[in-house]
Design an enzyme around this catalytic site. Structure first.
Site, PDB file in Angstrom:
ATOM      1  N   GLU A   1       0.813  -1.200   0.000  1.00 58.25           N
ATOM      2  CA  GLU A   1       0.000   0.000   0.000  1.00 58.25           C
ATOM      3  C   GLU A   1       0.856   1.264   0.000  1.00 58.25           C
ATOM      4  OE1 GLU A   1      -2.814   2.922   0.753  1.00 58.25           O
ATOM      5  OE2 GLU A   1      -1.286   2.428   2.242  1.00 58.25           O
TER       6      GLU A   1
ATOM      7  N   HIS B   1      -4.383  -2.400   2.380  1.00 59.65           N
ATOM      8  CA  HIS B   1      -3.960  -2.078   3.752  1.00 59.65           C
ATOM      9  C   HIS B   1      -3.845  -3.365   4.587  1.00 59.65           C
ATOM     10  CE1 HIS B   1      -5.002   2.315   3.349  1.00 59.65           C
ATOM     11  NE2 HIS B   1      -3.987   2.392   4.179  1.00 59.65           N
TER      12      HIS B   1
HETATM   13  P1  AMP Z   1      -2.637   4.972   5.716  1.00 52.02           P
HETATM   14  O1  AMP Z   1      -3.505   5.232   4.520  1.00 52.02           O
HETATM   15  O2  AMP Z   1      -1.520   4.040   5.386  1.00 52.02           O
HETATM   16  O3  AMP Z   1      -2.211   6.212   6.416  1.00 52.02           O
HETATM   17  O4  AMP Z   1      -3.565   4.149   6.788  1.00 52.02           O
HETATM   18  C1  AMP Z   1      -4.875   4.592   7.091  1.00 52.02           C
HETATM   19  C2  AMP Z   1      -5.476   3.820   8.249  1.00 52.02           C
HETATM   20  O5  AMP Z   1      -6.724   4.442   8.560  1.00 52.02           O
HETATM   21  C3  AMP Z   1      -5.792   2.354   7.982  1.00 52.02           C
HETATM   22  O6  AMP Z   1      -5.537   1.601   9.148  1.00 52.02           O
HETATM   23  C4  AMP Z   1      -7.286   2.362   7.671  1.00 52.02           C
HETATM   24  O7  AMP Z   1      -7.954   1.165   8.051  1.00 52.02           O
HETATM   25  C5  AMP Z   1      -7.774   3.502   8.545  1.00 52.02           C
HETATM   26  N1  AMP Z   1      -9.004   4.134   7.981  1.00 52.02           N
HETATM   27  C6  AMP Z   1      -9.100   4.846   6.829  1.00 52.02           C
HETATM   28  N2  AMP Z   1     -10.386   5.246   6.627  1.00 52.02           N
HETATM   29  C7  AMP Z   1     -11.115   4.779   7.671  1.00 52.02           C
HETATM   30  C8  AMP Z   1     -12.491   4.826   8.039  1.00 52.02           C
HETATM   31  N3  AMP Z   1     -13.395   5.459   7.284  1.00 52.02           N
HETATM   32  N4  AMP Z   1     -12.886   4.202   9.183  1.00 52.02           N
HETATM   33  C9  AMP Z   1     -11.978   3.564   9.954  1.00 52.02           C
HETATM   34  N5  AMP Z   1     -10.669   3.474   9.675  1.00 52.02           N
HETATM   35  C10 AMP Z   1     -10.225   4.069   8.543  1.00 52.02           C
END
Ligand code: AMP
Length: 343
Positions: free
Chosen positions: A10, A307
């Protein structure tokens, strides 16, 4: 020293945060290169730097390369120090992601911690506070620790200024959990938060939720949160089932209608409900690390996201675990995490 390629899979901030969290819980030093190389603005942004600083404080770590824009970092923890901490992102960057970084270590520390977190609490591409409090933390509590989170002020992009507190009463070790079924639905709720914006935006969003999902009026509420520096708008749809609660979110944006925000959120809810699995896509990637600490766990979820698969790779670099993802149907997968050292 563990060497992590920040551009794998990712290629985002999660690789860094998971590495920090895993370094704290294992005591293993690591070096990460090509941090967030798949993002438009690669390297450490304010939010990631705060996560590094928070992890360094909790793990009394030596750190090299902790600066805005840095794409390489060396992190060597010495000892976990639970206690009272105040972490402020300083911008509208997500402070729930800062919590995600230090929480695993504090869950298995030897005494209580009390944290104050400041920054964005309701950001797109990050866990909103409501997801944390109502979906993620209740599952963590099933593993043994007690964790309570209280929202004092919501913070939205671009103003930020959100604040929440967290109390962590750790457990000696985490208990394994298995979530194979969703079970019967126990409660449904939709909340539309508006901060320094017309209440009508929230009402329009909730009308879409009612029309599309057939939900009744008493399950839907507008929250006027004018104590936020705002402006901001957040739609939260909560499905509480027998074995798991899930929270799906939408974020108001300039130039995007309230109806579109709500329709996109409803789509996520419909996909989740029709798959008939307990764990949604965000919870799936976030559950993996605590399950690794527990030495195992399993759940059924939708098709694995990048992810999820990337997080599994990072965890494998620090802990002797095996992660299996078995397809039962296109949107019904079983994820199993087992400790390889167990017989
Ligand atoms: P990154 O994009 O690598 O910074 O990681 C983003 C993190 O935020 C991941 O663990 C996703 O599961 C979490 N995440 C993104 N959008 C949401 C959402 N709408 N609800 C819950 N978790 C989210």
């Amino acid at each position: 020293m563990v060497v992590i390629d920040g551009s794998q899979g990712e290629g985002g901030g999660q690789i860094l945060r998971s590495s920090l969290a895993l370094s704290l819980v294992t005591g293993l030093a690591f070096r990460i290169e090509k941090i967030r190389s798949s993002r438009k603005k690669p390297g450490l942004m304010r939010q990631h730097l705060t996560a590094v600083e928070a992890a360094a404080a909790v793990g009394r770590a030596e750190v090299q390369g902790a600066g805005i824009g840095s794409q390489q970092l060396v992190f060597a923890p010495t000892a976990i120090k639970p206690g009272n901490y105040h972490f402020a992102v300083g911008t509208a960057g997500s402070c729930t992601l800062v919590l995600q970084t230090v929480l695993p270590a504090l869950l298995i520390a030897d005494t209580r911690s009390e944290l104050v977190l400041e920054g964005g609490t309701h950001n797109p591409y990050a866990p909103p506070f409501d997801f944390l409090a109502r979906a993620f933390l209740p599952l963590i509590e099933r593993m043994g620790p007690r964790v309570s989170a209280i929202l004092q002020r919501p913070g939205f992009y671009p103003a930020g200024g959100g604040r929440f507190t967290v109390t962590v009463d750790p457990a000696a070790g985490l208990r394994r959990i298995d979530i194979p079924e969703r079970g019967a639905i126990r409660n449904l709720a939709a909340r539309a938060m508006v901060a320094r914006l017309p209440r009508q935006i929230g009402e329009r969003e909730l009308k879409v939720v009612r029309d599309r999902l057939g939900w009744s009026e008493e399950w839907c509420h507008v929250i006027e949160a004018d104590w936020s520096p705002g402006p901001g708008n957040f739609l939260c749809v909560e499905i509480v089932s027998e074995h798991c609660a899930e929270v799906f979110s939408g974020f108001g944006e300039r130039g995007v209608s309230a109806e579109k925000v709500a329709k996109d959120t409803v789509k996520l809810v419909e996909e989740y409900l029709s798959a008939n699995v307990p764990v949604g896509p965000y919870l799936a990637d976030q559950l993996l690390l605590p399950m690794a600490l527990a030495g195992g766990g399993s759940f059924r979820t939708l098709a694995p996201t990048l992810h999820l698969t990337t997080n599994a790779e990072v965890i494998r670099r620090f802990l002797p675990v095996e992660v299996e993802m078995l397809k039962r149907a296109p949107n019904d997968w079983e994820v199993r995490l087992e400790n390889k050292t167990r017989t």
